[in-house]
Write a protein that holds these residues in place. Structure first.
Motif, short mmCIF file in Angstrom:
data_model
loop_
_atom_site.label_atom_id
_atom_site.label_comp_id
_atom_site.label_asym_id
_atom_site.label_seq_id
_atom_site.Cartn_x
_atom_site.Cartn_y
_atom_site.Cartn_z
N ALA A 27 0.85 -1.19 0.00
CA ALA A 27 0.00 0.00 0.00
C ALA A 27 0.88 1.24 0.00
O ALA A 27 1.77 1.38 0.85
CB ALA A 27 -0.92 0.00 1.22
N THR A 28 0.64 2.10 -0.98
CA THR A 28 1.34 3.39 -1.08
C THR A 28 0.28 4.48 -1.17
O THR A 28 -0.91 4.20 -1.28
CB THR A 28 2.24 3.44 -2.33
OG1 THR A 28 1.46 3.17 -3.49
CG2 THR A 28 3.38 2.43 -2.22
N ILE A 29 0.73 5.73 -1.16
CA ILE A 29 -0.18 6.86 -1.33
C ILE A 29 -0.10 7.29 -2.79
O ILE A 29 0.97 7.65 -3.29
CB ILE A 29 0.21 8.04 -0.42
CG1 ILE A 29 0.23 7.61 1.05
CG2 ILE A 29 -0.74 9.22 -0.64
CD1 ILE A 29 -1.09 7.09 1.58
N ASP A 30 -1.24 7.23 -3.48
CA ASP A 30 -1.28 7.58 -4.89
C ASP A 30 -0.87 9.04 -5.09
O ASP A 30 -1.41 9.93 -4.42
CB ASP A 30 -2.68 7.35 -5.45
CG ASP A 30 -2.71 7.50 -6.95
OD1 ASP A 30 -2.56 6.48 -7.64
OD2 ASP A 30 -2.86 8.64 -7.43
N PHE A 31 0.09 9.25 -5.98
CA PHE A 31 0.64 10.59 -6.16
C PHE A 31 -0.33 11.56 -6.82
O PHE A 31 -0.19 12.77 -6.67
CB PHE A 31 1.97 10.54 -6.94
CG PHE A 31 1.83 10.29 -8.41
CD1 PHE A 31 1.86 11.33 -9.32
CD2 PHE A 31 1.70 8.99 -8.89
CE1 PHE A 31 1.76 11.09 -10.67
CE2 PHE A 31 1.60 8.74 -10.25
CZ PHE A 31 1.62 9.79 -11.15
N GLU A 32 -1.33 11.07 -7.53
CA GLU A 32 -2.30 11.96 -8.17
C GLU A 32 -3.53 12.19 -7.32
O GLU A 32 -4.06 13.30 -7.26
CB GLU A 32 -2.73 11.38 -9.52
CG GLU A 32 -1.63 11.38 -10.56
CD GLU A 32 -2.06 10.78 -11.88
OE1 GLU A 32 -1.73 11.39 -12.91
OE2 GLU A 32 -2.72 9.72 -11.87
N ARG A 69 8.20 7.95 -5.27
CA ARG A 69 8.94 9.18 -5.62
C ARG A 69 8.32 10.41 -4.95
O ARG A 69 9.01 11.35 -4.60
CB ARG A 69 8.95 9.40 -7.13
CG ARG A 69 9.84 8.47 -7.89
CD ARG A 69 9.95 8.92 -9.35
NE ARG A 69 10.34 7.85 -10.22
CZ ARG A 69 11.54 7.29 -10.26
NH1 ARG A 69 12.48 7.71 -9.43
NH2 ARG A 69 11.81 6.33 -11.10
N HIS A 70 7.01 10.39 -4.77
CA HIS A 70 6.30 11.52 -4.19
C HIS A 70 6.09 11.40 -2.68
O HIS A 70 5.97 12.41 -1.99
CB HIS A 70 4.95 11.70 -4.88
CG HIS A 70 5.06 12.19 -6.28
ND1 HIS A 70 5.30 11.36 -7.34
CD2 HIS A 70 4.99 13.44 -6.78
CE1 HIS A 70 5.36 12.07 -8.45
NE2 HIS A 70 5.18 13.33 -8.14
N ASN A 71 6.01 10.15 -2.19
CA ASN A 71 5.79 9.94 -0.76
C ASN A 71 6.38 8.57 -0.40
O ASN A 71 5.87 7.55 -0.85
CB ASN A 71 4.28 9.97 -0.45
CG ASN A 71 3.98 9.85 1.02
OD1 ASN A 71 4.76 9.30 1.80
ND2 ASN A 71 2.82 10.34 1.42
N PRO A 72 7.42 8.53 0.41
CA PRO A 72 8.11 7.27 0.70
C PRO A 72 7.37 6.33 1.67
O PRO A 72 7.82 5.21 1.91
CB PRO A 72 9.43 7.72 1.31
CG PRO A 72 9.11 9.04 1.95
CD PRO A 72 8.09 9.68 1.04
N SER A 73 6.23 6.75 2.20
CA SER A 73 5.50 5.91 3.15
C SER A 73 4.93 4.68 2.45
O SER A 73 4.42 4.76 1.34
CB SER A 73 4.36 6.69 3.79
OG SER A 73 4.87 7.78 4.52
N ILE A 74 4.98 3.54 3.17
CA ILE A 74 4.52 2.28 2.60
C ILE A 74 4.03 1.37 3.70
O ILE A 74 4.47 1.49 4.85
CB ILE A 74 5.67 1.61 1.81
CG1 ILE A 74 5.14 0.53 0.85
CG2 ILE A 74 6.71 1.02 2.75
CD1 ILE A 74 6.18 0.11 -0.19
N VAL A 75 3.13 0.47 3.34
CA VAL A 75 2.71 -0.62 4.22
C VAL A 75 2.75 -1.90 3.40
O VAL A 75 2.17 -1.98 2.32
CB VAL A 75 1.30 -0.41 4.81
CG1 VAL A 75 0.85 -1.65 5.57
CG2 VAL A 75 1.27 0.81 5.71
#
Length: 151
Positions: free
Chosen positions: A26-31, A66-72
């Motif tokens: 799970a990442t944070i969608d950059f758009e 590239r836009h947000n390094p947070s991950i699960v």
């Protein structure tokens, strides 16, 4: 009662993440700035605090990181479900020694939680089948995992 939050993998998760398995990322969608979930299998725990994985360099995962390094990372193993949260860096946009254009990413683990709902356990871990030439798949898997460990 709340489950304990650990800062690293335990031995069982370390070993589980050194075997072939499917996990979700799970990442944070950059758009859209909303969660984006993908399934991957080229994953390897380097040590108790570090997990690496390879994905196609055009993957949404790469652009999101590239836009947000947070991950699960969501892992089903050892009769339970685990949430492994951390910060990700892109080690390389193009892995050497692999015929596909794969990016290599590394997760520094901040927290590990057992997130299985109360009073239950997994009776069977998820399995998947490769739908192309098994010999070619095995060769590619070996090339990717060797490259993940060497860099």
């Amino acid at each position: 009662m709340a489950n304990a939050v650990e800062s690293t993998l335990n031995d069982e998760l370390l070993y589980a993440l050194r075997e072939e398995r499917i996990i979700t990322v799970a990442t944070i969608d950059f758009e859209k700035a909303s969660p984006n979930v993908s399934a991957i299998s080229w994953v390897y725990a380097m040590d108790m605090a570090t997990v690496r994985f390879a994905v196609d360099q055009r993957s949404r995962i790469v652009e999101n990181i590239r836009h947000n390094p947070s991950i699960v990372l969501n892992i089903m193993a050892n009769e339970s479900v685990y949430s492994v949260a951390g910060s990700t860096r892109i080690i390389t946009d193009r892995m050497e020694g692999v015929p596909l254009k794969l990016a290599l990413l590394e997760v520094h683990i901040d927290e590990v939680r057992d997130v299985m709902f109360y009073g239950s356990k997994l009776s069977t871990e998820p399995k998947y089948e490769k739908t192309y030439d098994l010999r070619a798949a095995t060769k590619l898997d070996n090339q990717v995992l060797t490259a993940i460990k060497q860099i």
